[in-house]
Design a protein around this motif. Sequence first.
Motif, PDB file in Angstrom:
ATOM      1  N   GLY A  15      39.690  42.892  40.538  1.00  0.00           N
ATOM      2  CA  GLY A  15      39.210  44.261  40.751  1.00  0.00           C
ATOM      3  C   GLY A  15      40.065  45.329  40.095  1.00  0.00           C
ATOM      4  O   GLY A  15      39.805  46.518  40.250  1.00  0.00           O
ATOM      5  N   SER A  16      41.096  44.920  39.347  1.00  0.00           N
ATOM      6  CA  SER A  16      41.982  45.917  38.736  1.00  0.00           C
ATOM      7  C   SER A  16      41.531  46.321  37.345  1.00  0.00           C
ATOM      8  O   SER A  16      42.100  47.231  36.746  1.00  0.00           O
ATOM      9  CB  SER A  16      43.419  45.382  38.685  1.00  0.00           C
ATOM     10  OG  SER A  16      43.522  44.289  37.774  1.00  0.00           O
ATOM     11  N   SER A  17      40.513  45.664  36.806  1.00  0.00           N
ATOM     12  CA  SER A  17      40.117  45.946  35.416  1.00  0.00           C
ATOM     13  C   SER A  17      38.656  45.582  35.165  1.00  0.00           C
ATOM     14  O   SER A  17      38.072  44.766  35.889  1.00  0.00           O
ATOM     15  CB  SER A  17      41.020  45.126  34.481  1.00  0.00           C
ATOM     16  OG  SER A  17      40.547  45.135  33.150  1.00  0.00           O
ATOM     17  N   GLY A  18      38.077  46.177  34.147  1.00  0.00           N
ATOM     18  CA  GLY A  18      36.773  45.761  33.610  1.00  0.00           C
ATOM     19  C   GLY A  18      35.625  45.716  34.609  1.00  0.00           C
ATOM     20  O   GLY A  18      35.423  46.645  35.390  1.00  0.00           O
ATOM     21  N   ASP A 176      31.918  45.579  27.397  1.00  0.00           N
ATOM     22  CA  ASP A 176      33.020  46.370  26.864  1.00  0.00           C
ATOM     23  C   ASP A 176      34.137  46.568  27.906  1.00  0.00           C
ATOM     24  O   ASP A 176      34.111  47.532  28.667  1.00  0.00           O
ATOM     25  CB  ASP A 176      32.445  47.727  26.425  1.00  0.00           C
ATOM     26  CG  ASP A 176      33.492  48.579  25.747  1.00  0.00           C
ATOM     27  OD1 ASP A 176      34.582  48.056  25.428  1.00  0.00           O
ATOM     28  OD2 ASP A 176      33.221  49.780  25.537  1.00  0.00           O
ATOM     29  N   THR A 177      35.089  45.647  27.935  1.00  0.00           N
ATOM     30  CA  THR A 177      36.190  45.698  28.911  1.00  0.00           C
ATOM     31  C   THR A 177      37.508  45.400  28.189  1.00  0.00           C
ATOM     32  O   THR A 177      37.496  44.893  27.059  1.00  0.00           O
ATOM     33  CB  THR A 177      36.017  44.614  29.986  1.00  0.00           C
ATOM     34  OG1 THR A 177      36.131  43.315  29.342  1.00  0.00           O
ATOM     35  CG2 THR A 177      34.677  44.695  30.688  1.00  0.00           C
ATOM     36  N   PRO A 178      38.649  45.663  28.859  1.00  0.00           N
ATOM     37  CA  PRO A 178      39.937  45.277  28.261  1.00  0.00           C
ATOM     38  C   PRO A 178      39.997  43.772  27.959  1.00  0.00           C
ATOM     39  O   PRO A 178      40.552  43.365  26.931  1.00  0.00           O
ATOM     40  CB  PRO A 178      40.949  45.654  29.351  1.00  0.00           C
ATOM     41  CG  PRO A 178      40.297  46.758  30.114  1.00  0.00           C
ATOM     42  CD  PRO A 178      38.825  46.441  30.103  1.00  0.00           C
TER      43      PRO A 178
HETATM   44  N1  LIG Z   1      33.799  41.158  29.295  1.00  0.00           N
HETATM   45  C1  LIG Z   1      32.913  40.237  28.952  1.00  0.00           C
HETATM   46  O1  LIG Z   1      32.440  40.200  27.801  1.00  0.00           O
HETATM   47  C2  LIG Z   1      32.438  39.241  29.944  1.00  0.00           C
HETATM   48  C3  LIG Z   1      33.211  38.886  31.048  1.00  0.00           C
HETATM   49  N2  LIG Z   1      32.761  37.941  31.928  1.00  0.00           N
HETATM   50  C4  LIG Z   1      33.581  37.546  33.074  1.00  0.00           C
HETATM   51  O2  LIG Z   1      33.716  38.658  33.936  1.00  0.00           O
HETATM   52  C5  LIG Z   1      34.966  38.603  34.602  1.00  0.00           C
HETATM   53  C6  LIG Z   1      35.712  39.892  34.364  1.00  0.00           C
HETATM   54  O3  LIG Z   1      35.869  40.066  32.990  1.00  0.00           O
HETATM   55  P1  LIG Z   1      36.479  41.391  32.349  1.00  0.00           P
HETATM   56  O4  LIG Z   1      36.154  42.532  33.205  1.00  0.00           O
HETATM   57  O5  LIG Z   1      36.091  41.381  30.919  1.00  0.00           O
HETATM   58  O6  LIG Z   1      38.025  41.025  32.433  1.00  0.00           O
HETATM   59  P2  LIG Z   1      39.376  41.872  32.350  1.00  0.00           P
HETATM   60  O7  LIG Z   1      40.313  41.026  31.577  1.00  0.00           O
HETATM   61  O8  LIG Z   1      39.132  43.263  31.900  1.00  0.00           O
HETATM   62  O9  LIG Z   1      39.835  41.861  33.865  1.00  0.00           O
HETATM   63  C7  LIG Z   1      40.158  40.643  34.472  1.00  0.00           C
HETATM   64  C8  LIG Z   1      40.534  40.867  35.905  1.00  0.00           C
HETATM   65  O10 LIG Z   1      40.859  39.608  36.492  1.00  0.00           O
HETATM   66  C9  LIG Z   1      42.168  39.666  37.029  1.00  0.00           C
HETATM   67  N3  LIG Z   1      42.814  38.352  36.881  1.00  0.00           N
HETATM   68  C10 LIG Z   1      42.909  37.598  35.754  1.00  0.00           C
HETATM   69  N4  LIG Z   1      43.558  36.459  36.004  1.00  0.00           N
HETATM   70  C11 LIG Z   1      43.871  36.472  37.323  1.00  0.00           C
HETATM   71  C12 LIG Z   1      44.544  35.583  38.196  1.00  0.00           C
HETATM   72  N5  LIG Z   1      45.043  34.420  37.761  1.00  0.00           N
HETATM   73  N6  LIG Z   1      44.704  35.918  39.496  1.00  0.00           N
HETATM   74  C13 LIG Z   1      44.202  37.095  39.951  1.00  0.00           C
HETATM   75  N7  LIG Z   1      43.568  37.981  39.184  1.00  0.00           N
HETATM   76  C14 LIG Z   1      43.398  37.679  37.883  1.00  0.00           C
HETATM   77  C15 LIG Z   1      42.866  40.762  36.226  1.00  0.00           C
HETATM   78  O11 LIG Z   1      43.897  41.384  36.949  1.00  0.00           O
HETATM   79  P3  LIG Z   1      45.457  41.030  36.731  1.00  0.00           P
HETATM   80  O12 LIG Z   1      45.682  40.838  35.263  1.00  0.00           O
HETATM   81  O13 LIG Z   1      46.117  42.201  37.332  1.00  0.00           O
HETATM   82  O14 LIG Z   1      45.669  39.783  37.514  1.00  0.00           O
HETATM   83  C16 LIG Z   1      41.741  41.757  36.058  1.00  0.00           C
HETATM   84  O15 LIG Z   1      41.578  42.539  37.229  1.00  0.00           O
HETATM   85  C17 LIG Z   1      35.678  37.356  34.047  1.00  0.00           C
HETATM   86  O16 LIG Z   1      35.451  36.289  34.921  1.00  0.00           O
HETATM   87  C18 LIG Z   1      34.984  37.125  32.717  1.00  0.00           C
HETATM   88  O17 LIG Z   1      35.053  35.782  32.329  1.00  0.00           O
HETATM   89  C19 LIG Z   1      31.544  37.332  31.765  1.00  0.00           C
HETATM   90  C20 LIG Z   1      30.749  37.657  30.708  1.00  0.00           C
HETATM   91  C21 LIG Z   1      31.122  38.637  29.717  1.00  0.00           C
END
Ligand SMILES: NC(=O)C1=CN([C@@H]2O[C@H](COP(=O)(O)OP(=O)(O)OC[C@H]3O[C@@H](n4cnc5c(N)ncnc54)[C@H](OP(=O)(O)O)[C@@H]3O)[C@@H](O)[C@H]2O)C=CC1
Length: 288
Positions: A15-18, A176-178
């Motif tokens: 929930g901290s990103s994207g 479009d996310t980090p």
């Molecule tokens: N963006 C895209 O194109 C797409 C994304 N998705 C899926 O959507 C989800 C979110 O993606 P997106 O918003 O792009 O990702 P981001 O990289 O922008 O954000 C990922 C989030 O997951 C957290 N995170 C990652 N690893 C861990 C961990 N080991 N433990 C706890 N928290 C974790 C991060 O926080 P922190 O680093 O602080 O732990 C951050 O809040 C993912 O599952 C991705 O596979 C699916 C389809 C398309």
Amino acid sequence: KPLALSGAHVVVTGGSSGIGKCIAIECYKQGAFITLVARNEVVLCISVDVSQDYGQVENVMKQAQEKLGPVDMLVNCAGTSLAGKFEDLEVSTFERLMSVNYLGSVYPSRAVITTMKERRVGRVVFVSSQAGQLGLFGYTAYSSSKFAIRGLAEALQMEVKPYNVYVTVAYPPDTDTPGFAKENQTKPLETRLISETTSVCKPEQVAKQIVKDAVQGNFNSSIGSDGYMLSSLTCGMAPVTSITEGLQQVVTMGLFRTIALFYLGSFDSIVRRCMTQKAKLETVDKTA
Ligand SMILES: NC(=O)C1=CN([C@@H]2O[C@H](COP(=O)(O)OP(=O)(O)OC[C@H]3O[C@@H](n4cnc5c(N)ncnc54)[C@H](OP(=O)(O)O)[C@@H]3O)[C@@H](O)[C@H]2O)C=CC1
Ligand SMILES: CCCCCCCCCCCCCCCC(=O)[C@@H](N)CO
């Protein structure tokens, strides 16, 4: 019956990103109390790695429930991606993506499900990907971890449905996310060209759709016309939410498979073109 988000307790991992951040904001707007789970600390956030140790995750969920009451909705959005050719990816990458994307969804869900069943209330949301519906060049590690989520979700839904707990699997396209920006830094050309078949979505739009489907208790959550076609085409033995959904799947199956064959043909030709292009460049390099 739809879940009322007003006054509900929603836990969002990642929930901290994207997308996860946007889901949290969307639920907050609809009046829910929110717990964010990620490794980095942000507002109202509990810091934990969701894929390391089950005991730790269970503790975090306990903490969240003590503060804000039992969890009404869990959104497993923590996840990560790394694209590359099978032979170029480290073996450790397969282990890491499986841990974070798959086990990182198992642990939080396992920690809240008993209470949800007891209360006869709950939603568990898994965030897979369009790459969890079809395998694509460059996604040997990522796709398998996202396919795994589907199996988990189908089996779990059959177990918890009599307890009025509903499971949703979301299959977003490129968004479009980090995380997406980071993935693009090392993405093979083939993967990029194939992915450009679908357009890049805004995380707010994806989040809205996921929250809507979760509230309604829909098993499937997808976006756009290609998302709709993919979900219909790959429905397999997934649970059906309404008669209309089932009928639509039956009626469109042949047509969508036909369209898919054309897409597959174009993907194969992209891969072949990239290969001959590279071969040409190599001979130029050698003669120069
Ligand atoms: N963006 C895209 O194109 C797409 C994304 N998705 C899926 O959507 C989800 C979110 O993606 P997106 O918003 O792009 O990702 P981001 O990289 O922008 O954000 C990922 C989030 O997951 C957290 N995170 C990652 N690893 C861990 C961990 N080991 N433990 C706890 N928290 C974790 C991060 O926080 P922190 O680093 O602080 O732990 C951050 O809040 C993912 O599952 C991705 O596979 C699916 C389809 C398309
Ligand atoms: C009838 C059939 C229609 C077929 C349409 C097929 C379109 C395929 C494109 C797939 C794009 C892959 C998105 C992966 C996003 C993702 O998860 C990563 N970006 C995460 O960072």
